[in-house]
Design a protein around this motif. Structure first.
Motif, PDB file in Angstrom:
ATOM      1  N   ALA A   1      -4.271  -2.271  -7.871  1.00 45.48           N
ATOM      2  CA  ALA A   1      -5.180  -3.291  -7.348  1.00 45.48           C
ATOM      3  C   ALA A   1      -6.332  -2.725  -6.543  1.00 45.48           C
ATOM      4  O   ALA A   1      -7.381  -3.352  -6.417  1.00 45.48           O
ATOM      5  CB  ALA A   1      -4.405  -4.286  -6.482  1.00 45.48           C
ATOM      6  N   GLY A   2      -6.139  -1.532  -5.968  1.00 39.45           N
ATOM      7  CA  GLY A   2      -7.194  -1.001  -5.129  1.00 39.45           C
ATOM      8  C   GLY A   2      -6.780   0.287  -4.452  1.00 39.45           C
ATOM      9  O   GLY A   2      -5.687   0.816  -4.680  1.00 39.45           O
ATOM     10  N   ILE A   3      -7.672   0.800  -3.602  1.00 37.95           N
ATOM     11  CA  ILE A   3      -7.437   2.061  -2.903  1.00 37.95           C
ATOM     12  C   ILE A   3      -7.766   1.914  -1.422  1.00 37.95           C
ATOM     13  O   ILE A   3      -8.533   1.042  -1.019  1.00 37.95           O
ATOM     14  CB  ILE A   3      -8.286   3.198  -3.501  1.00 37.95           C
ATOM     15  N   ASP A   4      -7.173   2.821  -0.644  1.00 41.40           N
ATOM     16  CA  ASP A   4      -7.405   2.875   0.797  1.00 41.40           C
ATOM     17  C   ASP A   4      -7.732   4.328   1.134  1.00 41.40           C
ATOM     18  O   ASP A   4      -6.951   5.225   0.833  1.00 41.40           O
ATOM     19  CB  ASP A   4      -6.150   2.417   1.535  1.00 41.40           C
ATOM     20  N   VAL A   5      -8.900   4.568   1.732  1.00 42.06           N
ATOM     21  CA  VAL A   5      -9.351   5.928   1.989  1.00 42.06           C
ATOM     22  C   VAL A   5      -9.678   6.097   3.469  1.00 42.06           C
ATOM     23  O   VAL A   5     -10.344   5.254   4.068  1.00 42.06           O
ATOM     24  CB  VAL A   5     -10.598   6.265   1.147  1.00 42.06           C
ATOM     25  N   ASP A   6      -9.216   7.204   4.031  1.00 39.92           N
ATOM     26  CA  ASP A   6      -9.577   7.572   5.401  1.00 39.92           C
ATOM     27  C   ASP A   6     -10.207   8.957   5.379  1.00 39.92           C
ATOM     28  O   ASP A   6     -11.424   9.103   5.399  1.00 39.92           O
ATOM     29  CB  ASP A   6      -8.343   7.537   6.302  1.00 39.92           C
ATOM     30  N   THR A   7      -9.393   9.995   5.245  1.00 40.38           N
ATOM     31  CA  THR A   7      -9.891  11.374   5.315  1.00 40.38           C
ATOM     32  C   THR A   7     -10.985  11.641   4.297  1.00 40.38           C
ATOM     33  O   THR A   7     -12.003  12.291   4.610  1.00 40.38           O
ATOM     34  CB  THR A   7      -8.726  12.356   5.093  1.00 40.38           C
TER      35      THR A   7
ATOM     36  N   ILE B   1       2.921   9.828   9.674  1.00 41.18           N
ATOM     37  CA  ILE B   1       2.517   8.640   8.925  1.00 41.18           C
ATOM     38  C   ILE B   1       1.000   8.517   8.944  1.00 41.18           C
ATOM     39  O   ILE B   1       0.385   8.492  10.003  1.00 41.18           O
ATOM     40  CB  ILE B   1       3.144   7.377   9.540  1.00 41.18           C
ATOM     41  N   GLY B   2       0.392   8.417   7.764  1.00 39.92           N
ATOM     42  CA  GLY B   2      -1.029   8.103   7.665  1.00 39.92           C
ATOM     43  C   GLY B   2      -1.952   9.291   7.821  1.00 39.92           C
ATOM     44  O   GLY B   2      -1.655  10.268   8.516  1.00 39.92           O
ATOM     45  N   SER B   3      -3.097   9.227   7.120  1.00 39.25           N
ATOM     46  CA  SER B   3      -4.153  10.234   7.213  1.00 39.25           C
ATOM     47  C   SER B   3      -3.638  11.635   6.914  1.00 39.25           C
ATOM     48  O   SER B   3      -4.048  12.611   7.557  1.00 39.25           O
ATOM     49  CB  SER B   3      -4.815  10.191   8.596  1.00 39.25           C
ATOM     50  N   THR B   4      -2.764  11.756   5.918  1.00 35.53           N
ATOM     51  CA  THR B   4      -2.223  13.063   5.565  1.00 35.53           C
ATOM     52  C   THR B   4      -3.071  13.776   4.523  1.00 35.53           C
ATOM     53  O   THR B   4      -2.935  14.989   4.330  1.00 35.53           O
ATOM     54  CB  THR B   4      -0.792  12.935   5.006  1.00 35.53           C
ATOM     55  N   ALA B   5      -3.928  13.039   3.797  1.00 34.44           N
ATOM     56  CA  ALA B   5      -4.769  13.593   2.733  1.00 34.44           C
ATOM     57  C   ALA B   5      -3.945  14.207   1.605  1.00 34.44           C
ATOM     58  O   ALA B   5      -4.430  15.061   0.874  1.00 34.44           O
ATOM     59  CB  ALA B   5      -5.757  14.616   3.289  1.00 34.44           C
TER      60      ALA B   5
ATOM     61  N   LEU C   1       0.861  -1.177   0.000  1.00 34.29           N
ATOM     62  CA  LEU C   1       0.000   0.000   0.000  1.00 34.29           C
ATOM     63  C   LEU C   1       0.898   1.227   0.000  1.00 34.29           C
ATOM     64  O   LEU C   1       1.703   1.422   0.906  1.00 34.29           O
ATOM     65  CB  LEU C   1      -0.897   0.003   1.238  1.00 34.29           C
ATOM     66  N   LEU C   2       0.764   2.051  -1.023  1.00 33.10           N
ATOM     67  CA  LEU C   2       1.534   3.293  -1.124  1.00 33.10           C
ATOM     68  C   LEU C   2       0.787   4.410  -0.418  1.00 33.10           C
ATOM     69  O   LEU C   2      -0.393   4.648  -0.677  1.00 33.10           O
ATOM     70  CB  LEU C   2       1.718   3.682  -2.588  1.00 33.10           C
ATOM     71  N   ASP C   3       1.485   5.131   0.467  1.00 32.77           N
ATOM     72  CA  ASP C   3       0.860   6.241   1.174  1.00 32.77           C
ATOM     73  C   ASP C   3       1.891   7.357   1.343  1.00 32.77           C
ATOM     74  O   ASP C   3       3.096   7.115   1.390  1.00 32.77           O
ATOM     75  CB  ASP C   3       0.343   5.785   2.532  1.00 32.77           C
ATOM     76  N   THR C   4       1.394   8.586   1.445  1.00 27.45           N
ATOM     77  CA  THR C   4       2.277   9.736   1.574  1.00 27.45           C
ATOM     78  C   THR C   4       2.607  10.046   3.025  1.00 27.45           C
ATOM     79  O   THR C   4       1.791   9.830   3.926  1.00 27.45           O
ATOM     80  CB  THR C   4       1.626  10.984   0.960  1.00 27.45           C
ATOM     81  N   LEU C   5       3.792  10.586   3.225  1.00 27.56           N
ATOM     82  CA  LEU C   5       4.184  11.121   4.522  1.00 27.56           C
ATOM     83  C   LEU C   5       3.778  12.587   4.590  1.00 27.56           C
ATOM     84  O   LEU C   5       3.781  13.298   3.588  1.00 27.56           O
ATOM     85  CB  LEU C   5       5.698  11.015   4.709  1.00 27.56           C
ATOM     86  N   GLY C   6       3.438  13.038   5.788  1.00 23.85           N
ATOM     87  CA  GLY C   6       3.186  14.452   5.974  1.00 23.85           C
ATOM     88  C   GLY C   6       4.489  15.237   5.869  1.00 23.85           C
ATOM     89  O   GLY C   6       5.591  14.671   5.948  1.00 23.85           O
ATOM     90  N   ALA C   7       4.387  16.543   5.718  1.00 22.81           N
ATOM     91  CA  ALA C   7       5.577  17.386   5.612  1.00 22.81           C
ATOM     92  C   ALA C   7       6.452  17.275   6.850  1.00 22.81           C
ATOM     93  O   ALA C   7       7.680  17.447   6.783  1.00 22.81           O
ATOM     94  CB  ALA C   7       5.158  18.839   5.388  1.00 22.81           C
TER      95      ALA C   7
END
Length: 219
Positions: free
Chosen positions: A187-193, A143-147, A133-139
């Motif tokens: 393959a898919g997406i992961d959504v929180d915010t 980790i996580g829920s950075t939108a 799962l690829l996700d962005t880091l905040g500035a």
């Protein structure tokens, strides 16, 4: 296209996600200070509710100790574990040796135009990771829920290099499906915010819109 909604905290959340037809429900345990952190008792209760309703429950954790993750797995009965921190391939191997019944979803962190763990892809795959799962880091390194959306070129590079399925997270909504959905092999997406209302609750209408937009057939 698999759809995972992260951070359910109640039976009502699980019911709404099941009604929308999502594939995975992310349940946080071992994410200290996280907005959706659950006790191990709540983790077990919501995992059972998700299983009964249809979506696969996923333990989302920053824990790097095998014993702690194994205890949560055994007490909750989850079959998927999302390692959301910087757990190394050796930890994945040890976890699967201790819990051979689980599937590991390993998060890869993206900072700007770089996937931090890009060089570890083969090692993670040899260790037994079932999906990335690829996700962005905040500035600030959060980790996580950075939108914050992942750089599309970075996502394309990881998708081309990986030999297991890859999902995408980071600022995803119904409105940007056309931007990222065409990525080859996604393959898919992961959504929180993007699945929440103005006060941070899971919004059933937004979830349904995400599901429709990301799973729409293209001609």
């Amino acid at each position: 296209m698999l759809v995972k909604i992260c951070g359910a905290t109640s039976a009502a959340d699980v019911a709404a996600l099941a009604a929308a037809g999502v594939d995975f429900v992310g349940l946080w345990h071992g994410v200290r200070g996280g907005h959706a952190e659950l006790s191990v008792e709540a983790l077990g209760s919501l995992a059972a509710a998700a299983t009964a309703a249809g979506p696969e429950p996923v333990l989302v954790t920053l824990e790097s100790g095998v014993a702690a993750v194994r205890a949560a797995v055994e007490r909750s009965g989850v079959r998927w574990v999302q390692l959301h921190g910087y757990q190394q391939p050796g930890m994945v191997r040890a976890l699967l040796a201790a819990c051979p019944e689980v599937a590991v979803l390993k998060v890869l962190h993206v900072r700007g135009d770089e996937c931090v763990e890009r060089g570890l892809l083969p090692a993670y795959e040899r260790a037994g990771v079932r999906m990335f799962l690829l996700d962005t880091l905040g500035a600030d390194g959060r980790i996580g829920s950075t939108a914050v959306p992942v750089d599309a070129a970075v996502a394309a590079d990881v998708l081309a290099a990986a030999t297991v399925p890859v999902m995408l997270a980071g600022g995803l909504t119904a409105d940007n499906a056309d931007r990222f959905r065409p990525l080859p092999g996604l393959a898919g997406i992961d959504v929180d915010t993007g699945a929440r209302d103005a006060v941070g609750r899971i919004d059933a209408a937004k979830v349904a819109a995400i599901k429709r937009a990301w799973t729409a057939q293209t001609i």
